[in-house]
Design a protein around this motif. Sequence first.
Motif, PDB file in Angstrom:
ATOM      1  N   PHE A 676     -16.014 -28.582 219.999  1.00 20.74           N
ATOM      2  CA  PHE A 676     -16.816 -29.742 219.630  1.00 20.74           C
ATOM      3  C   PHE A 676     -16.195 -30.501 218.461  1.00 20.74           C
ATOM      4  N   ASN A 677     -15.477 -29.793 217.598  1.00 22.05           N
ATOM      5  CA  ASN A 677     -14.899 -30.482 216.438  1.00 22.05           C
ATOM      6  C   ASN A 677     -13.772 -31.428 216.823  1.00 22.05           C
ATOM      7  N   GLN A 678     -13.305 -31.364 218.054  1.00 17.02           N
ATOM      8  CA  GLN A 678     -12.372 -32.388 218.515  1.00 17.02           C
ATOM      9  C   GLN A 678     -13.033 -33.766 218.474  1.00 17.02           C
ATOM     10  N   SER A 679     -14.328 -33.822 218.752  1.00 17.17           N
ATOM     11  CA  SER A 679     -15.034 -35.104 218.733  1.00 17.17           C
ATOM     12  C   SER A 679     -15.564 -35.455 217.347  1.00 17.17           C
ATOM     13  N   THR A 680     -16.030 -34.452 216.583  1.00 17.83           N
ATOM     14  CA  THR A 680     -16.472 -34.785 215.222  1.00 17.83           C
ATOM     15  C   THR A 680     -15.305 -35.318 214.397  1.00 17.83           C
ATOM     16  N   ASP A 681     -14.126 -34.738 214.592  1.00 22.13           N
ATOM     17  CA  ASP A 681     -12.938 -35.223 213.888  1.00 22.13           C
ATOM     18  C   ASP A 681     -12.587 -36.641 214.319  1.00 22.13           C
ATOM     19  N   LEU A 682     -12.648 -36.909 215.619  1.00 18.49           N
ATOM     20  CA  LEU A 682     -12.313 -38.248 216.109  1.00 18.49           C
ATOM     21  C   LEU A 682     -13.267 -39.292 215.541  1.00 18.49           C
ATOM     22  N   VAL A 683     -14.555 -38.979 215.526  1.00 21.97           N
ATOM     23  CA  VAL A 683     -15.543 -39.937 215.021  1.00 21.97           C
ATOM     24  C   VAL A 683     -15.252 -40.290 213.564  1.00 21.97           C
ATOM     25  N   ARG A 684     -14.905 -39.295 212.753  1.00 17.55           N
ATOM     26  CA  ARG A 684     -14.560 -39.590 211.354  1.00 17.55           C
ATOM     27  C   ARG A 684     -13.355 -40.526 211.271  1.00 17.55           C
TER      28      ARG A 684
END
Length: 730
Positions: A676-684
Amino acid sequence: MCHRVLAGVLCFTLAAGAAAAQRASDASFTFRQVRSYPFPNELTAAATGARLSWVFNEQGQRNIYVAEGPDFTARRLTQYMQDDGQELSSVSLSADGRWVVYVRGGDHGSNWDDHLRRWVVYVRGGDHGSNWDDHLPVNVTHSPTPSKVQIFSVPFDGGEPVVLGDGEEPVISPRSDLVAFRKNRQIWTAPIDGSEEAETLFSTSGNNSDPRWSPDGSRLAFVSNRGDHSFIGVYTDESTPILWLDPSFTRDRSPRWSPEGDRIVFVRQPGSGGAPDSLLARRHNPWEIWTADATSGEAQRIWQAPETLEGSVPRTHGGTNLHWAARGRIAFLSYQDGWPHLYSIDAGGGDPMLLTPGDYMAEHISLSHDGRWLMFTANAGDDRFDIDRRHVVRVPVDQAAAEVMTPGAELGWYPVITGDGATLAYIGANTQRPPLPTVMPFDGGAARQLAIDRIPDDFPTEYLVTPTQVIFQASDGVTVHAQQFEQGGGAGTKPAVIFVHGGPPRQMLLGWHYSDYYSNAYAVNQYLASRGFVVLSVNFRLGIGYGYEFHQPPNSGWRGAAEYLDVLAAAEYLRNLPQVDGERIGIYGGSYGGFLTALALARNSDLFAAGVDVHGVHDWTAERARGLTTRDQYEMAPDVSNALEVAWVSSPVSSMSMWTSPVLVVHADDDRNVRFNQSTDLVRRLEAHGVEYETLLIPGDTHHFMRYTNVLAVYEAAVEFLERKLMEGW
């Protein structure tokens, strides 16, 4: 920026919402209608008689269905009437046809996302197949009562399902009395009627899995994975020591009994270790076929794969697909001639016989109960469009005499033969009719769909288009296949959308797909076409169906993303269509398709005006770099630094400075395939670069959106976003 949790918050203006509502009222059908079909899988047949069983997923309600010849009237056997995300898997029928056994719970598609396993294989070495740890339960309804992964049995004639125990990989004894299964890294058994509690059959070191009963049901073979090596064991009874078949410093797997029960064939690969090799170079993954005496354990090698890239362990459905067939033949699958083909070899050794010559692949392979026939799915036939279809094919185990059983525009997959040998059953579909269990005489004749009454009355069959085959070339000369969806009529130019599948070893077809995940995508593509889009579904390199070099190309994935050239070629193809507005081309995809969507937006916002990125990989170095940046020995691969650099450049986040097009980022936070942190990182990163983005978070669901309401939420949001960005205001 706009954020959504499920379908709770809609991020568009009142005017945009009114426009969307007007388009919906003008449309021929809704997405809910085109996604209302029941999806069948887990088709199986009893070893005797003419009894079939399968799973139907009807708008989130998953149930066991059965049918019996000669009429094969479908009947629902279980009564799970909630959209609770609890998967039904590992369905089997007892040899006498009296019992259906299945697993309820978990997400057995997790841990198998091929691009992530590819990284693990290249970095760490090895492919342990079925030896993953037990699957975690899925609690997508957020119930305070934890869900479980459990094995059930239910009488074929009807009755209440009985819990046999927590566990996975159930295998019914040929005597139809016991079920062996995997639990807590050991093999357990339980009476099939649930009359007694399950108990551990034996205890031994390792992660023990893949139980296989002997033909008479008196013994059990299994795989004991010890990490860097694995054994094949044979259990007889509580007073007899476990027999290890030629234990060595290797990884042995896939045990299969001879019809007489005196020998076992298995696959052998080298154990872990050795000096670290290049991470970027393609290399041979060796394997051999061995047979062993099931009494003494003495073994001999009968075949060694060619030491070529094509001779490596096949990485299509079922892997080596090892079977001990009739007439003294052992059947297997190999990519050695450039296509995943079936071979058979004498049980004593010798040269293998190629059973399926031709430029097509074999997958979904099963052996008839009498051991004389191999049934499989292939993109084979006399029509030039068949390379982008799936047909059911049969071949004798000792002759190169393959016969396409389902030619034409119909598609078929997962074939089985009833125990009496009279009926071929498979799951069939076409361009308008969604998948259904189908039967036909094994000797040939008309096919008949089962349970067709389960398709809702308002399913929009007559409004669905027939996708057309499209073939074009990438800039480096690679030939690429695609399917184009388009409704006729309308004035002026249209917006277009590219769909990129996940995997990446997948192939989208000229019709409904055999995977529920890509069946969803087919429905989305049909819906987008009905809304006025030209849709192009691209079978980019790394996918299956077009030979070894297409499936395993150089400089692809994290090692260079060469497959992105195919996506660029698809955009150029659309820009050259007179009916397409080249300024309004969007892109969407999930998993590996999410990676390519993000890569397209990051590198070429000049070509792609908007995109929907569903649980994609955005930074290869963050996803699987632990095997590169940490060590448990002095030596490291000679090209570690270069590999990290190539992986970074192949990642969408390395091109953030060029990303300007809006994106919808979708992810479920119990994803077991892409972190999931693949997307949280992208959003940042999107926020830091001032890129317009929206998000849709699905709490508690997995990579495969186990709950039907979440499937609707994701794809309705995706279509609404693409319409808003590519249709309104132009």
